[in-house]
Scaffold this active site. Structure first.
Site, mmCIF file in Angstrom:
data_model
loop_
_atom_site.group_PDB
_atom_site.id
_atom_site.type_symbol
_atom_site.label_atom_id
_atom_site.label_comp_id
_atom_site.label_asym_id
_atom_site.label_seq_id
_atom_site.Cartn_x
_atom_site.Cartn_y
_atom_site.Cartn_z
ATOM 1 N N ASP A 171 -2.076 4.106 24.519
ATOM 2 C CA ASP A 171 -1.035 4.649 23.653
ATOM 3 C C ASP A 171 -1.629 5.583 22.614
ATOM 4 O O ASP A 171 -2.462 5.177 21.783
ATOM 5 C CB ASP A 171 -0.294 3.498 22.962
ATOM 6 C CG ASP A 171 0.870 3.985 22.121
ATOM 7 O OD1 ASP A 171 1.600 4.889 22.583
ATOM 8 O OD2 ASP A 171 1.065 3.472 21.005
ATOM 9 N N LYS A 211 13.632 4.848 29.331
ATOM 10 C CA LYS A 211 14.450 5.615 28.389
ATOM 11 C C LYS A 211 15.464 6.434 29.177
ATOM 12 O O LYS A 211 15.376 7.663 29.272
ATOM 13 C CB LYS A 211 13.559 6.496 27.517
ATOM 14 C CG LYS A 211 12.613 5.687 26.633
ATOM 15 C CD LYS A 211 11.642 6.569 25.874
ATOM 16 C CE LYS A 211 10.676 5.732 25.032
ATOM 17 N NZ LYS A 211 9.674 6.577 24.333
ATOM 18 N N LYS A 256 3.685 -4.817 24.853
ATOM 19 C CA LYS A 256 3.579 -3.744 23.873
ATOM 20 C C LYS A 256 3.242 -4.330 22.501
ATOM 21 O O LYS A 256 3.080 -5.547 22.353
ATOM 22 C CB LYS A 256 4.881 -2.949 23.842
ATOM 23 C CG LYS A 256 5.158 -2.222 25.168
ATOM 24 C CD LYS A 256 6.486 -1.516 25.176
ATOM 25 C CE LYS A 256 6.514 -0.334 24.236
ATOM 26 N NZ LYS A 256 5.621 0.759 24.708
ATOM 27 N N ARG A 279 34.529 18.567 37.708
ATOM 28 C CA ARG A 279 33.695 18.352 36.527
ATOM 29 C C ARG A 279 32.868 17.073 36.636
ATOM 30 O O ARG A 279 31.682 17.056 36.267
ATOM 31 C CB ARG A 279 34.570 18.334 35.269
ATOM 32 C CG ARG A 279 33.834 18.040 33.963
ATOM 33 C CD ARG A 279 32.543 18.795 33.791
ATOM 34 N NE ARG A 279 32.643 20.225 34.059
ATOM 35 C CZ ARG A 279 31.612 21.004 34.329
ATOM 36 N NH1 ARG A 279 30.398 20.503 34.409
ATOM 37 N NH2 ARG A 279 31.785 22.275 34.560
ATOM 38 N N GLU A 284 -0.325 -2.602 26.770
ATOM 39 C CA GLU A 284 -0.492 -1.417 25.927
ATOM 40 C C GLU A 284 -1.612 -1.659 24.925
ATOM 41 O O GLU A 284 -1.660 -2.704 24.259
ATOM 42 C CB GLU A 284 0.811 -1.127 25.183
ATOM 43 C CG GLU A 284 0.728 0.072 24.245
ATOM 44 C CD GLU A 284 2.008 0.240 23.440
ATOM 45 O OE1 GLU A 284 2.876 0.994 23.886
ATOM 46 O OE2 GLU A 284 2.124 -0.399 22.374
#
Length: 354
Positions: free
Chosen positions: A280, A198, A230, A163, A259
């Site tokens: 963006d 992410k 950002k 597993r 960004e």
């Protein structure tokens, strides 16, 4: 038959070294059970020469993975599954000396990634006989029913590691399969699909490796690789240009991506010398305007609003990258099973366990 206690489990000690670093007797994946002798070799021990099989470690390193990190992840996966105990079902039902061959088989079509990592997971459990036959390589497209990897080892070891090995292999193959779908759509445009940070905590290196297996491109691996200014940095610094200047002064040699969410922000960023500009939530039409405005003075990356359905429209504008966080945060697994061969009848058989 007596059941083994946790102290008798044949797991190597998790190491803390990295390739090329000197390690002491507790690092580099070595423990008392390691064939290299562990602590007896002292600080000059090369971590690639112990823990995992040297040939397997070399294959992982050639793929851009840290063999010691892979070994650590393998141990953590197995230890999580055993939870300080033993595989009670397997210990109770399988004779200790039984040996079997098991096949990793694709249940559906896709792109495979993580086969050598699955080997590493099984190898930290297998204490005696351990042989592998490799039928495909990471990055290969596979069909449903196709055999990927065959392993011969003690039956108990195979079932105990099954597993954990499948969890990682299915996960990474799912990421590679999703990435390949984007790469196929972008083929011939000059644009590449790129991942983000992410990722699953602790599995970033593996998931980004899976993106590469699917013909994607990696963005920065960590916060220290490059600067990405950002919206929150802009607010805190008092403007895009000001944020850029501060990064350039503090870290002059670091690549800087900025960004922007409006076309009028692009020229000031270019004037500062941005290496890459992230657009963006631009529409394809706005993206085309940005490409014309930049005119090759910086790389451009689209982010937000991206789907497989509109990916080609964005790529055709001339943008360099499409940033897709879903590659690593939302890709479904690729269904792969592990089946023990029914060797008494000369064929493959058995069913995947939960």
């Amino acid at each position: 038959m007596t059941s083994p206690t946790p102290d008798e489990l044949p797991l190597l000690q998790i190491g803390f070294g990295r390739p090329g670093e000197a390690v002491n007797g507790t690092g580099g994946g070595c423990g008392d059970a390691c064939g290299c002798g562990g602590a007896d070799d002292g600080p000059d021990l090369d971590p690639l020469e112990c823990g995992l099989d040297p040939d397997l470690a070399a294959l992982l390193a050639d793929a851009g993975l840290d063999p010691v990190q892979v070994e650590d992840i393998a141990h953590m996966a197995i230890e999580e599954d055993l939870d300080q105990g033993v595989d009670v079902t397997t210990v109770a039902t399988i004779p200790e000396d039984a040996v079997a061959t098991a096949d990793f088989t694709a249940r559906e079509a896709g792109t495979v990634a993580g086969l050598r990592i699955a080997e590493a997971v099984l190898s930290v459990v297998c204490t005696e006989e351990f042989e592998v036959e490799r039928h495909v390589e990471d990055g290969d497209r596979v069909e449903a029913g196709q055999r990927l990897l065959s392993v011969r080892a003690r039956t108990r070891d195979l079932l105990t590691g099954e597993r954990s090995a499948l969890n990682i292999l299915c996960r990474l193959s799912g990421v590679a399969t999703a990435t390949r779908a984007w790469a196929d759509v972008l083929q011939g445009t000059g644009a590449a699909v790129r991942d983000t940070r992410k990722t699953t905590p602790g599995l970033r290196a593996l998931e980004k490796y899976a993106v590469r297996c699917g013909d994607g491109v990696n963005h920065r691996m960590s916060l220290s690789d490059a600067a990405l200014i950002k919206d929150n940095h802009v607010i805190a610094a008092g403007g895009v240009a000001e944020a850029f200047k501060r990064v350039r002064e503090e870290f002059p040699g670091v690549p800087i991506e900025v960004e922007v969410d409006r076309l009028d922000q692009i020229e000031p960023v270019l004037a500062e010398g941005a290496d890459l500009i992230l657009l963006d939530n631009f529409t394809p039409e706005q993206t085309a305007e940005a490409v014309a405005l930049v005119a090759g003075r910086a790389k451009l990356e689209s982010s937000g609003r991206l789907t497989l359905a509109n990916a080609r429209a964005y790529a055709d504008t001339g943008v360099d990258y499409l940033a897709v966080g879903a590659l690593t945060h939302s890709s479904p697994i690729l269904d792969i099973g592990l089946d023990l061969r029914d060797e008494a009848r000369g064929g493959a058989g058995g069913q995947e366990r939960d």
